[in-house]
Design a protein around this motif. Structure first.
Motif, PDB file in Angstrom:
ATOM      1  N   SER A  16     -33.708   6.497  35.878  1.00 54.26           N
ATOM      2  CA  SER A  16     -33.951   7.817  36.405  1.00 54.26           C
ATOM      3  C   SER A  16     -33.045   8.763  35.680  1.00 54.26           C
ATOM      4  O   SER A  16     -33.098   9.970  35.466  1.00 54.26           O
ATOM      5  CB  SER A  16     -33.330   7.714  37.889  1.00 54.26           C
ATOM      6  N   GLU A  17     -32.014   8.150  34.956  1.00 56.94           N
ATOM      7  CA  GLU A  17     -31.167   9.037  33.995  1.00 56.94           C
ATOM      8  C   GLU A  17     -32.194   9.131  32.866  1.00 56.94           C
ATOM      9  O   GLU A  17     -32.030  10.562  32.405  1.00 56.94           O
ATOM     10  CB  GLU A  17     -29.988   8.110  33.398  1.00 56.94           C
ATOM     11  N   ASP A  18     -32.974   8.470  32.159  1.00 57.01           N
ATOM     12  CA  ASP A  18     -33.965   8.723  31.000  1.00 57.01           C
ATOM     13  C   ASP A  18     -34.760  10.054  31.375  1.00 57.01           C
ATOM     14  O   ASP A  18     -34.890  10.662  30.976  1.00 57.01           O
ATOM     15  CB  ASP A  18     -34.647   7.738  30.771  1.00 57.01           C
ATOM     16  N   TYR A  73     -34.493  12.067  33.811  1.00 56.73           N
ATOM     17  CA  TYR A  73     -33.815  13.314  34.272  1.00 56.73           C
ATOM     18  C   TYR A  73     -33.409  14.109  33.001  1.00 56.73           C
ATOM     19  O   TYR A  73     -33.591  15.239  32.903  1.00 56.73           O
ATOM     20  CB  TYR A  73     -32.426  12.897  34.982  1.00 56.73           C
ATOM     21  N   ARG A  74     -33.118  13.406  31.807  1.00 57.35           N
ATOM     22  CA  ARG A  74     -32.751  13.976  30.467  1.00 57.35           C
ATOM     23  C   ARG A  74     -34.238  14.634  29.775  1.00 57.35           C
ATOM     24  O   ARG A  74     -34.278  15.733  29.576  1.00 57.35           O
ATOM     25  CB  ARG A  74     -32.459  12.928  29.599  1.00 57.35           C
ATOM     26  N   GLN A  87     -30.389  15.991  38.997  1.00 59.84           N
ATOM     27  CA  GLN A  87     -30.320  14.571  38.900  1.00 59.84           C
ATOM     28  C   GLN A  87     -30.803  13.952  40.368  1.00 59.84           C
ATOM     29  O   GLN A  87     -31.718  13.174  40.119  1.00 59.84           O
ATOM     30  CB  GLN A  87     -28.984  13.854  38.450  1.00 59.84           C
ATOM     31  N   TYR A 141     -34.329  11.598  41.006  1.00 59.75           N
ATOM     32  CA  TYR A 141     -33.939  10.396  41.497  1.00 59.75           C
ATOM     33  C   TYR A 141     -34.767  10.182  42.856  1.00 59.75           C
ATOM     34  O   TYR A 141     -35.491   9.193  43.065  1.00 59.75           O
ATOM     35  CB  TYR A 141     -32.572   9.879  41.764  1.00 59.75           C
ATOM     36  N   ARG A 173     -29.773  -1.452  35.629  1.00 62.19           N
ATOM     37  CA  ARG A 173     -30.148  -0.384  36.040  1.00 62.19           C
ATOM     38  C   ARG A 173     -31.522  -0.516  36.202  1.00 62.19           C
ATOM     39  O   ARG A 173     -32.305  -1.522  35.862  1.00 62.19           O
ATOM     40  CB  ARG A 173     -30.522   0.757  34.679  1.00 62.19           C
TER      41      ARG A 173
END
Ligand SMILES: [Zn+2]
Ligand SMILES: [Zn+2]
Ligand SMILES: [Zn+2]
Length: 167
Positions: free
Chosen positions: A39-41, A43-44, A55, A59, A80
């Motif tokens: 989810s971080e990828d 979001y970026r 974010q 998610y 992750r």
């Protein structure tokens, strides 16, 4: 509207949620990326197109995509949760290079049949299975043989998802 957008819309309506341009963009970015994203990828990537998206929204939307059957969760042992396309994508399993993080997707009908047979033998009803094989990819094996030190920071990120052709 694409088929995926229709599936998503149906799902969020069932949940009593509204269609928003932010959710649409997150779905769009996800579908454009043939990778195993955390989810971080995601979001970026989304932030590059709309910096106002938070974010938490990304998610939550990813969770909605999983529920709707558009994304599936995969775990590579880095703690992750990664997501990949699920809609009309054939089931496959993963080999993960512990040195460079490369992920190879593969499918073996024989392997699947053996798993089914094992489950039947134990009167076990399979709802899902995740097969992950950890080891060294051919590039890293070659580098080791030549005595070249590999990537010093092994990241279990999907740099290359080779074997995409099997889907
Ligand atoms: Zn499998
Ligand atoms: Zn490697
Ligand atoms: Zn995959």
């Amino acid at each position: 509207m694409t088929e995926e957008q229709q599936v998503f819309l149906k799902h969020i309506q069932q949940k009593g949620l509204k269609r928003t341009s932010q959710r649409d963009l997150i779905l769009d970015v996800f579908l454009r990326t043939e990778e195993h994203l955390s989810s971080e990828d995601l979001y970026r990537l989304v932030k590059q197109e709309d910096p106002s998206i938070g974010q938490t929204t990304v998610y939550r939307t990813l969770k909605l995509l999983s529920e709707a059957g558009l994304a599936r969760e995969v775990r590579f042992g880095d703690g992750r949760t990664h997501y990949e396309h699920n809609y009309k994508h054939q089931h496959h399993d993963h080999m993960i290079c512990s040195e460079c993080g490369k992920i190879i997707e593969f499918f073996s009908a024989e392997l699947e049949a053996i798993q089914d047979a094992m489950a039947a033998k134990h009167k076990f009803e399979v709802t899902q299975h995740l097969l992950r094989i950890i080891g060294l990819c051919s590039d890293c094996r070659r580098a080791r043989k030549l005595g070249i030190k590999g990537d010093a920071t092994p990241q279990l990120r999907s740099k290359v998802a080779s074997g995409r052709s099997i889907r």
